[in-house]
Design a protein around this motif. Structure first.
Motif, PDB file in Angstrom:
ATOM      1  N   ALA A   1       0.832  -1.204   0.000  1.00  0.00           N
ATOM      2  CA  ALA A   1       0.000   0.000   0.000  1.00  0.00           C
ATOM      3  C   ALA A   1       0.864   1.249   0.000  1.00  0.00           C
ATOM      4  O   ALA A   1       1.841   1.345   0.747  1.00  0.00           O
ATOM      5  CB  ALA A   1      -0.902  -0.005   1.232  1.00  0.00           C
ATOM      6  N   PHE A   2       0.483   2.223  -0.827  1.00  0.00           N
ATOM      7  CA  PHE A   2       1.178   3.509  -0.888  1.00  0.00           C
ATOM      8  C   PHE A   2       0.572   4.455   0.137  1.00  0.00           C
ATOM      9  O   PHE A   2      -0.650   4.606   0.198  1.00  0.00           O
ATOM     10  CB  PHE A   2       1.055   4.136  -2.274  1.00  0.00           C
TER      11      PHE A   2
ATOM     12  N   GLU B   1      19.031  11.513  -0.391  1.00  0.00           N
ATOM     13  CA  GLU B   1      19.478  11.108   0.935  1.00  0.00           C
ATOM     14  C   GLU B   1      19.119   9.647   1.155  1.00  0.00           C
ATOM     15  O   GLU B   1      19.644   8.999   2.025  1.00  0.00           O
ATOM     16  CB  GLU B   1      18.800  11.979   1.991  1.00  0.00           C
ATOM     17  N   GLN B   2      18.188   9.159   0.342  1.00  0.00           N
ATOM     18  CA  GLN B   2      17.720   7.784   0.463  1.00  0.00           C
ATOM     19  C   GLN B   2      17.793   7.105  -0.899  1.00  0.00           C
ATOM     20  O   GLN B   2      17.753   7.759  -1.933  1.00  0.00           O
ATOM     21  CB  GLN B   2      16.271   7.777   0.937  1.00  0.00           C
ATOM     22  N   GLU B   3      17.865   5.803  -0.872  1.00  0.00           N
ATOM     23  CA  GLU B   3      17.809   5.037  -2.110  1.00  0.00           C
ATOM     24  C   GLU B   3      16.347   4.913  -2.535  1.00  0.00           C
ATOM     25  O   GLU B   3      15.439   5.194  -1.756  1.00  0.00           O
ATOM     26  CB  GLU B   3      18.422   3.654  -1.892  1.00  0.00           C
ATOM     27  N   LEU B   4      16.134   4.480  -3.753  1.00  0.00           N
ATOM     28  CA  LEU B   4      14.782   4.320  -4.267  1.00  0.00           C
ATOM     29  C   LEU B   4      14.519   2.852  -4.616  1.00  0.00           C
ATOM     30  O   LEU B   4      14.402   2.490  -5.783  1.00  0.00           O
ATOM     31  CB  LEU B   4      14.582   5.197  -5.508  1.00  0.00           C
TER      32      LEU B   4
ATOM     33  N   ILE C   1       6.522   9.727   0.344  1.00  0.00           N
ATOM     34  CA  ILE C   1       5.714   8.576  -0.037  1.00  0.00           C
ATOM     35  C   ILE C   1       6.459   7.304   0.360  1.00  0.00           C
ATOM     36  O   ILE C   1       7.657   7.160   0.095  1.00  0.00           O
ATOM     37  CB  ILE C   1       5.444   8.563  -1.562  1.00  0.00           C
ATOM     38  N   PHE C   2       5.719   6.388   0.999  1.00  0.00           N
ATOM     39  CA  PHE C   2       6.255   5.094   1.414  1.00  0.00           C
ATOM     40  C   PHE C   2       5.369   3.980   0.856  1.00  0.00           C
ATOM     41  O   PHE C   2       4.209   4.209   0.518  1.00  0.00           O
ATOM     42  CB  PHE C   2       6.276   4.967   2.940  1.00  0.00           C
TER      43      PHE C   2
ATOM     44  N   VAL D   1       9.643   5.577  -1.116  1.00  0.00           N
ATOM     45  CA  VAL D   1       9.358   5.540  -2.543  1.00  0.00           C
ATOM     46  C   VAL D   1       9.752   6.862  -3.210  1.00  0.00           C
ATOM     47  O   VAL D   1      10.505   6.862  -4.181  1.00  0.00           O
ATOM     48  CB  VAL D   1       7.863   5.217  -2.821  1.00  0.00           C
ATOM     49  N   ASN D   2       9.230   7.980  -2.729  1.00  0.00           N
ATOM     50  CA  ASN D   2       9.529   9.303  -3.291  1.00  0.00           C
ATOM     51  C   ASN D   2       9.468  10.354  -2.195  1.00  0.00           C
ATOM     52  O   ASN D   2       8.883  10.135  -1.144  1.00  0.00           O
ATOM     53  CB  ASN D   2       8.532   9.696  -4.386  1.00  0.00           C
ATOM     54  N   SER D   3      10.017  11.534  -2.508  1.00  0.00           N
ATOM     55  CA  SER D   3      10.068  12.620  -1.531  1.00  0.00           C
ATOM     56  C   SER D   3       8.752  13.387  -1.414  1.00  0.00           C
ATOM     57  O   SER D   3       8.552  14.115  -0.439  1.00  0.00           O
ATOM     58  CB  SER D   3      11.190  13.598  -1.890  1.00  0.00           C
ATOM     59  N   SER D   4       7.857  13.238  -2.389  1.00  0.00           N
ATOM     60  CA  SER D   4       6.593  13.972  -2.368  1.00  0.00           C
ATOM     61  C   SER D   4       5.582  13.279  -3.269  1.00  0.00           C
ATOM     62  O   SER D   4       5.940  12.447  -4.108  1.00  0.00           O
ATOM     63  CB  SER D   4       6.803  15.409  -2.854  1.00  0.00           C
TER      64      SER D   4
END
Length: 186
Positions: free
Chosen positions: A74-75, A154-157, A83-84, A102-105
């Motif tokens: 689930a997103f 700052e994070q991997e994707l 976004i996680f 997942v993403n920064s926004s």
């Protein structure tokens, strides 16, 4: 969107927070990023269409707003608008985590997901004659474009890296299989 909320609550220990109905504002229509998200049922992608359909989830000090799903989980939107993916069983096996970045926004997610769908449709357009080097080029281009959407990371994707892997490894579902076709007939 048809997320099994009970399953999500049970697997992750969240509670669903009910909130009072908020008055509708014209800006909700004008700036509705959710309206850009197209469902892709062949891989379980489905999304809410308006912000008022978001489901608020809480667990101890964590709070998320559920807005979509895919075959891996689930997103959700986090407290700082990132976004996680809350991984389901399959997602947990793939990522070895219960939650991944997942993403920064939401805006970056909408763009990334749209780029992903464009890659899927490029694969569909050439399904009968595509060479492996073209597939790898489509996958590499997708990853480059997704990375360009984010500030220095700052994070991997891992989510998008996995989607790129699926493109390279012929793991993207491009058509309904016979099972889906037969179910639609009944």
């Amino acid at each position: 969107m048809t997320v099994n909320i009970d399953e999500l609550v049970k697997e992750h220990g969240f509670s669903v927070v009910t909130s009072e109905e908020k008055p509708f504002h014209l800006d909700e229509i004008r700036f509705n990023l959710f309206a850009y998200l197209e469902d892709y049922s062949k891989m379980g992608f489905s999304f809410v269409k308006v912000a008022r359909d978001l489901v608020e989830l809480r667990r101890k000090l964590e709070s998320y707003r559920l807005f979509g799903q895919c075959f891996l989980g689930a997103f959700v939107i986090g407290e700082e608008e990132q976004i996680f993916l809350l991984c389901n069983q399959e997602g947990g096996e793939v990522f070895q985590e219960s939650r991944i970045y997942v993403n920064s926004s939401l805006q970056a997610f909408v763009s990334s997901y749209s780029l992903f769908l464009s890659a899927v449709f490029l694969l569909k357009a050439k399904f009968y004659e595509i060479e492996q080097d073209e597939v790898e080029e489509i996958a590499a281009n997708l990853m480059d474009q997704v990375l360009a959407l984010e500030a220095p990371l700052e994070q991997e994707l891992p989510f998008w890296e996995h989607m790129v892997y699926l493109i390279e490894d012929d793991g993207i579902v491009l058509r309904d299989d016979l099972f889906h076709i037969l179910n639609k007939e009944q």
